[in-house]
Write a protein that holds these residues in place. Structure first.
Motif, PDB file in Angstrom:
ATOM      1  N   ALA A  70      -5.666   8.329   8.674  1.00  0.00           N
ATOM      2  CA  ALA A  70      -5.594   9.839   9.089  1.00  0.00           C
ATOM      3  C   ALA A  70      -4.880  10.745   8.312  1.00  0.00           C
ATOM      4  N   LYS A  71      -3.407  10.225   7.900  1.00  0.00           N
ATOM      5  CA  LYS A  71      -2.881  11.342   7.160  1.00  0.00           C
ATOM      6  C   LYS A  71      -2.338  10.827   5.856  1.00  0.00           C
ATOM      7  N   GLY A  72      -2.102   9.572   5.545  1.00  0.00           N
ATOM      8  CA  GLY A  72      -1.847   9.058   4.215  1.00  0.00           C
ATOM      9  C   GLY A  72      -0.514   8.271   4.553  1.00  0.00           C
ATOM     10  N   ALA A  73      -0.204   7.348   3.555  1.00  0.00           N
ATOM     11  CA  ALA A  73       0.790   6.414   3.932  1.00  0.00           C
ATOM     12  C   ALA A  73       2.214   7.125   3.820  1.00  0.00           C
ATOM     13  N   SER A  74       2.269   8.051   3.115  1.00  0.00           N
ATOM     14  CA  SER A  74       3.638   8.610   3.237  1.00  0.00           C
ATOM     15  C   SER A  74       4.139   9.311   4.459  1.00  0.00           C
ATOM     16  N   ASP A 123       0.908  -1.261  -0.055  1.00  0.00           N
ATOM     17  CA  ASP A 123       0.004  -0.068  -0.050  1.00  0.00           C
ATOM     18  C   ASP A 123       0.999   1.366  -0.111  1.00  0.00           C
ATOM     19  N   TYR A 124       1.881   1.272   0.722  1.00  0.00           N
ATOM     20  CA  TYR A 124       2.855   2.496   0.796  1.00  0.00           C
ATOM     21  C   TYR A 124       3.359   2.740  -0.597  1.00  0.00           C
ATOM     22  N   LEU A 125       3.781   1.703  -1.117  1.00  0.00           N
ATOM     23  CA  LEU A 125       4.698   1.924  -2.417  1.00  0.00           C
ATOM     24  C   LEU A 125       3.685   2.320  -3.421  1.00  0.00           C
ATOM     25  N   ASN A 126       2.320   1.688  -3.371  1.00  0.00           N
ATOM     26  CA  ASN A 126       1.249   2.141  -4.363  1.00  0.00           C
ATOM     27  C   ASN A 126       0.984   3.639  -4.098  1.00  0.00           C
ATOM     28  N   LYS A 127       0.726   3.859  -3.087  1.00  0.00           N
ATOM     29  CA  LYS A 127       0.063   5.409  -2.709  1.00  0.00           C
ATOM     30  C   LYS A 127       1.125   6.295  -2.678  1.00  0.00           C
ATOM     31  N   ALA A 128       2.173   6.020  -2.158  1.00  0.00           N
ATOM     32  CA  ALA A 128       3.291   7.047  -1.789  1.00  0.00           C
ATOM     33  C   ALA A 128       4.300   7.247  -2.813  1.00  0.00           C
ATOM     34  N   LYS A 129       4.400   5.981  -3.715  1.00  0.00           N
ATOM     35  CA  LYS A 129       5.309   5.805  -4.637  1.00  0.00           C
ATOM     36  C   LYS A 129       4.979   5.803  -6.034  1.00  0.00           C
ATOM     37  N   GLY A 130       3.441   5.490  -6.223  1.00  0.00           N
ATOM     38  CA  GLY A 130       2.951   5.366  -7.532  1.00  0.00           C
ATOM     39  C   GLY A 130       3.138   3.921  -8.169  1.00  0.00           C
ATOM     40  N   MET A 131       3.599   3.131  -7.354  1.00  0.00           N
ATOM     41  CA  MET A 131       3.873   1.816  -7.999  1.00  0.00           C
ATOM     42  C   MET A 131       2.728   0.797  -8.148  1.00  0.00           C
ATOM     43  N   ASP A 132       2.738   0.090  -9.348  1.00  0.00           N
ATOM     44  CA  ASP A 132       1.455  -0.906  -9.461  1.00  0.00           C
ATOM     45  C   ASP A 132       1.905  -2.213  -8.959  1.00  0.00           C
ATOM     46  N   GLY A 133       1.110  -3.246  -8.694  1.00  0.00           N
ATOM     47  CA  GLY A 133       1.067  -4.657  -8.225  1.00  0.00           C
ATOM     48  C   GLY A 133       2.213  -5.261  -8.713  1.00  0.00           C
ATOM     49  N   THR A 134       2.259  -5.050 -10.220  1.00  0.00           N
ATOM     50  CA  THR A 134       3.648  -5.966 -10.435  1.00  0.00           C
ATOM     51  C   THR A 134       4.953  -5.311 -10.134  1.00  0.00           C
ATOM     52  N   MET A 135       5.058  -4.054 -10.098  1.00  0.00           N
ATOM     53  CA  MET A 135       6.454  -3.376  -9.711  1.00  0.00           C
ATOM     54  C   MET A 135       6.693  -3.748  -8.013  1.00  0.00           C
ATOM     55  N   VAL A 136       5.462  -3.642  -7.497  1.00  0.00           N
ATOM     56  CA  VAL A 136       5.498  -4.045  -6.013  1.00  0.00           C
ATOM     57  C   VAL A 136       6.078  -5.414  -5.701  1.00  0.00           C
ATOM     58  N   SER A 137       5.510  -6.232  -6.534  1.00  0.00           N
ATOM     59  CA  SER A 137       6.046  -7.758  -6.479  1.00  0.00           C
ATOM     60  C   SER A 137       7.754  -7.739  -6.668  1.00  0.00           C
ATOM     61  N   TYR A 138       8.132  -6.861  -7.701  1.00  0.00           N
ATOM     62  CA  TYR A 138       9.619  -6.874  -7.983  1.00  0.00           C
ATOM     63  C   TYR A 138      10.428  -6.117  -6.834  1.00  0.00           C
TER      64      TYR A 138
END
Length: 390
Positions: A349-353, A224-239
């Motif tokens: 409350a604030k966001g994943a970042s 969730d952090y990499l998706n919301k704070a870093k804009g990565m999709d599911g495939t990139m997260v698995s990498y």
């Protein structure tokens, strides 16, 4: 014996794949059950909470049983959990079957470590413990990212299928390759519980709790952090999970060597990541190469955390390995629970970042415990020199 250490390592892979395999699929689970990410996070934090509350008692209770049978029973329950979870049951049932193996997780770890180091001297024992704990890093580099990758291509239930496969292999190997290991002389409960009155052990326990809380405030929501704070999709997260794990294998091997040299300094070195990572992740922004480097550093400093925490606690009471390790596992998982809970709250409350800054606060607290124990040990040593007969 190295053979037993590697068997313990394989079982540890099954344990970690089951406990942390959900990290990469929490967003998909939340979407499937139409719940918030913080509620989905309870699949991890509830598991950890059960370990924290029951670990030491279960370890004491099972301390007189044949070690092979204990390890087989624990892994069999992990397999049962994976099978039921893969059927995508109602969320309440998924939560229920998730927490079942948690009752025996610290028992398995304590037993596997005891089997691995039986008959070894202290220096060799740290290396053998390092082999067992290598299961954490191997799971992070193989089964956990593979399960996340497979879930991103197929269905989220496939993550639990991977967990079941790993547990099956571990079950077969333990059954076929580990001999019967009855306990010849069971320690009394009183002799084991007395470590709870030792100040250095209490301080070491607090360090463990703060350190794991620091790491898991962000790591529990890795996807969730990499998706919301870093804009990565599911495939990139698995990498990124794969990269995280590869670095972690090397980190665990290095940490195992370093712990044989100096436990406190090694623990402090890897703990420094809790203070360093918020700055690295913040300044890397959305720059992909910078994020890859940051995640590699994150994986290196995080991966030996359970190994360092257990060894640090056991080093204060070397004659009570099993019970001390069960407490290390319990308080570590209490840290997982608090870190996951605070992390979920922060996201809502604030966001994943903002999550890594929770780790910064608890990392500072962990450093204070290391300093406090060092001061206490030096004072005790000085008293022994002044009053050698006491």
């Amino acid at each position: 014996m190295k053979k037993y250490a590697y068997i313990g390592c394989l079982g540890f892979m099954a344990v970690i794949t089951t406990e942390f395999g959900v990290i990469g699929i929490l967003p998909q689970i939340a979407e499937h059950y139409q719940i918030g990410i913080d509620k989905a996070g309870w699949l991890l934090s509830a598991f950890a909470l059960i370990i924290a509350l029951t670990g030491p008692f279960m370890t004491l209770l099972m301390s007189g049983f044949d070690r092979k049978k204990v390890m087989l029973t624990a892994i069999a329950i992990f397999l049962f959990t994976a099978v039921i979870s893969a059927m995508s049951p109602p969320f309440w049932l998924l939560m229920l079957v998730r927490i079942l193996p948690a009752f025996l997780q610290p028992v398995y770890i304590a037993t596997a470590l005891s089997v691995a180091v039986s008959g070894a001297d202290q220096k060799q024992a740290n290396k053998l413990m390092g082999i067992v704990f290598m299961g954490v890093a191997l799971a992070m580099v193989t089964t956990v990212p593979f399960a996340t990758w497979l879930a991103s291509l197929w269905i989220w239930e496939s993550s639990f299928i991977v967990q079941g496969a790993v547990s099956t292999v571990a079950l077969v190997v333990i059954y076929c390759m580990l001999p019967e290991m009855p306990v010849k002389e069971k320690k009394s409960y009183k002799s084991q519980v007395k470590i709870l009155s030792q100040p250095t052990f209490i301080i070491s326990t607090a360090m463990n709790f703060f350190m794991i809380t620091a790491w898991f405030s962000t790591y529990s929501y890795f996807a969730d952090y990499l998706n919301k704070a870093k804009g990565m999709d599911g495939t990139m997260v698995s990498y990124m999970l794969f990269l995280f794990g590869i670095i972690g294998v090397a980190a665990n091997w290095i940490a195992g060597k370093m712990l044989s040299w100096n436990v406190a300094k090694t623990t402090a070195l890897f703990l420094s990541g809790t203070v360093m990572m918020p700055f690295l992740l913040y300044f890397s922004g959305d720059n992909l190469p910078a994020n890859i480097i940051s995640i590699a550093i994150w994986g290196f400093l995080y991966s030996p955390s359970f190994q360092n925490a257990s060894t640090y606690m056991i080093s204060s009471v070397p004659d009570s390995l099993e019970f001390a390790n069960s407490l290390a596992t319990s308080f570590g998982n209490l840290g997982v629970t608090l870190g996951t809970t605070l992390g979920g709250w922060m996201i809502v409350a604030k966001g994943a970042s903002y999550n890594p800054w929770i780790g910064f606060v608890f990392g500072i607290l962990a450093f204070l415990m290391i300093i406090l124990r060092s001061i206490l040990e030096k004072r005790t040593e000085k008293q022994k020199i002044i009053f050698p007969c006491q």
